[in-house]
Motif scaffolding. Structure first.
Motif: not given
Lengths: 420, 111
Positions: A4, A13-15, A17, A220, B79-81, B84-85, B87-88
């Motif tokens: 995303t 790339r979005a990291l 939300v 974050y 949780v980051l995968i 990235a969050d 949720e994404l």
């Protein structure tokens, strides 16, 4: 699955939300927008003046570490002209505070800020370890809370600083709103939602620049900026009631992330409906008169300014900031507000006189107090006499003095609208 | 898309715990683990399966509720995968890939 992309720069790339509006952002856009929003909070509330010396209440935890980092960045970027100093409290808890103070000492070097540490042992002659040894784990948070508030003030006074900023975030504020709502403590609810608190018990101003920042975003920010912070819970169990409020807020966030800022906003709206006399009374002000039932009845009249909620979460923070600015005006409106709600009848107008509270100095320690002996000295007297259960009632939270008013308000009758 | 596992039908992952969660996992931040590429029902292994697997196999601490609540990661834990969050990436439903990095961080500790 293609990654995303960031909704702002549309290249990276979005990291992340964002909880309040579901916006998907890359690391650098997120850091930039987070800092900009704190800057907006600071400027729209006129939190600082050029040349001001400001102490950052620093625990080594994520919130105060992020606060120190962001304030340093913004101070340099926007030329606030602030003189920033880290102020830490050493409660004297081995295995907890001694480790977190090491983090603060590293932060002082990393941010090139002076660090002042005030210890409970030097101020009160008791470390929290000793207090717990005497009174047990139950109820020790009361001691720690009362001691901490004074200790921050005394530390600031020692540095000749009149403004202490703390790392309270939106989740903390929402929790506090819920707690005060659940205990029916309107005066404290009104004061807890305020971004700046000036208490009659102190001539040192407190403010919360991270008040609208989600805890999630603070974590974050710390993570993506690689900040050095400490993450162990106090070994003496946290306040149970706040824990329940916290779980409630976190569960709400899971279902509807905007809920946190919505609760903060509701708290601010409710605060505006609490008459000034009531919210000031708990702080120990002048002679005050309270109209019976007024505070409760006013709550039934609904929000004074009819702002829409939901669906426009991107604007929520801006709205909050605007309403903060307009607070002075709106308090007046809500007093006159009976006009626009024809169903609201004038309540029982019996006037009750609250006891006169005069600020003086504690006869023992010389600290500002509304009573002859300040709360800390009362608690110390109990400790020193080896008699932990003192008769005075002390409330746990960071705000003082409203327990008396709460007790008085409990005796007021709530008159349902249909009987009026 | 099917889960990418190696020949032995296992997926190798890096799992990291911080923000206080490491205390629940033998006080160790980083763990390299290898888990089955398909779940109990033979479906491709997902993030939800990983969370269950961690609870049952990696977590020695008995306070499971500090990590999992109502079948998923407890509210307040991010949780980051792969940075990235989650949720994404579909959250619970994300299908595990070889060499994925899972980062669990608690936001619940004081500030």
């Amino acid at each position: 699955m293609a990654p995303t992309l960031c909704e702002l720069c549309k290249t990276t790339r979005a990291l992340i939300v964002r909880p309040k509006n579901h916006q998907k952002l890359c690391k650098s856009c997120f850091i930039s927008i987070f800092e900009t929003e704190i800057h907006n909070t600071i400027t729209s509330n006129s939190l600082f003046f050029p040349g001001e010396r400001v102490a950052i209440g620093a625990s080594g935890g994520k919130d105060s570490t992020v606060l120190a980092s962001v304030l340093k960045t913004l101070n340099e970027r926007h030329h606030y002209g602030l003189n920033l100093i880290l102020l830490s409290i050493d409660e004297g808890i081995k295995g907890y505070r001694d480790d977190s103070l090491k983090t603060v000492k590293r932060n002082a070097k990393q941010y090139d800020m002076p660090l002042e540490i005030v210890g409970y042992d030097e101020l009160y002659g008791w470390t929290m370890d000793q207090v717990v040894e005497q009174i047990g784990k139950k109820g020790n948070c009361t001691y720690c809370g009362v001691f901490r508030r004074q200790a921050l003030d005394r530390g600031a006074a020692r540095l000749d600083i009149k403004h202490v900023v703390t790392g309270h975030n939106a989740d903390d504020t929402a929790e506090t709103v819920m707690m005060n709502l659940l205990r029916g403590d309107l005066p404290r609810l009104a004061r807890a939602t305020s971004i700046v608190t000036a208490s009659a018990a102190s001539d040192i101003k407190r403010s919360k620049p991270l008040k609208y920042a989600y805890e999630k975003e603070i974590v974050y920010y710390a993570l993506h900026k690689g900040l050095d912070y400490f993450t162990t819970e106090c070994i003496y169990s946290p306040e149970a009631f706040r824990g329940s409020a916290r779980t409630l807020i976190k569960n709400l966030e899971k279902v509807r992330p905007s809920a946190i800022l919505d609760v903060v906003k509701s708290g601010e709206d409710m605060a505006r409906l609490v008459p000034d006399e009531v919210s000031a009374a708990g702080q120990g002000g002048k002679d005050v008169l309270v109209v019976e039932g007024e505070a409760y009845r006013a709550g039934g009249c609904g929000s004074a300014n009819g702002r829409s909620s939901g669906g426009e979460m991107a604007d929520t923070e801006r709205q909050l900031l605007e309403s903060e600015k307009a607070q002075g005006n709106e308090t007046e409106i809500s007093h006159l507000g009976q006009k626009h709600d024809r169903n609201c009848k004038i309540p029982n107008r019996t006037l009750r006189k609250l006891p006169k509270q005069q600020m003086g100095k504690c006869v023992r320690c010389g600290y500002l107090s509304s009573q002859d002996i300040c709360k800390a000295c009362m608690l110390l007297e109990g400790l020193n006499k080896n008699r932990p259960k003192t008769q005075i009632q002390v409330s746990v939270d960071e705000e003082d003095n409203s327990s008396r008013l709460t007790r008085r308000m409990e005796s007021l009758k709530i008159i349902p609208a249909e009987q009026m | 898309m099917s889960t990418q596992s190696n020949e032995a039908g296992m997926v190798l992952l890096e799992v990291e715990f911080t923000g206080g969660l490491e205390l629940l996992f033998s006080n160790q931040r980083k763990h390299k683990i290898s888990l089955p590429g398909s779940d109990e029902k033979g479906q491709p292994a997902t993030a939800a399966f990983l969370v269950r697997y961690l609870c049952e196999n990696l977590m020695k601490d008995t306070r499971k509720e500090m990590f999992v609540m109502d079948g998923t990661v407890r509210p307040g834990i991010l949780v980051l995968i792969n940075d990235a969050d989650w949720e994404l990436e579909g959250g619970d439903l994300y299908e595990l890939k070889e060499n994925d990095n899972f980062f669990f961080i608690s936001t619940l500790h004081g500030g």
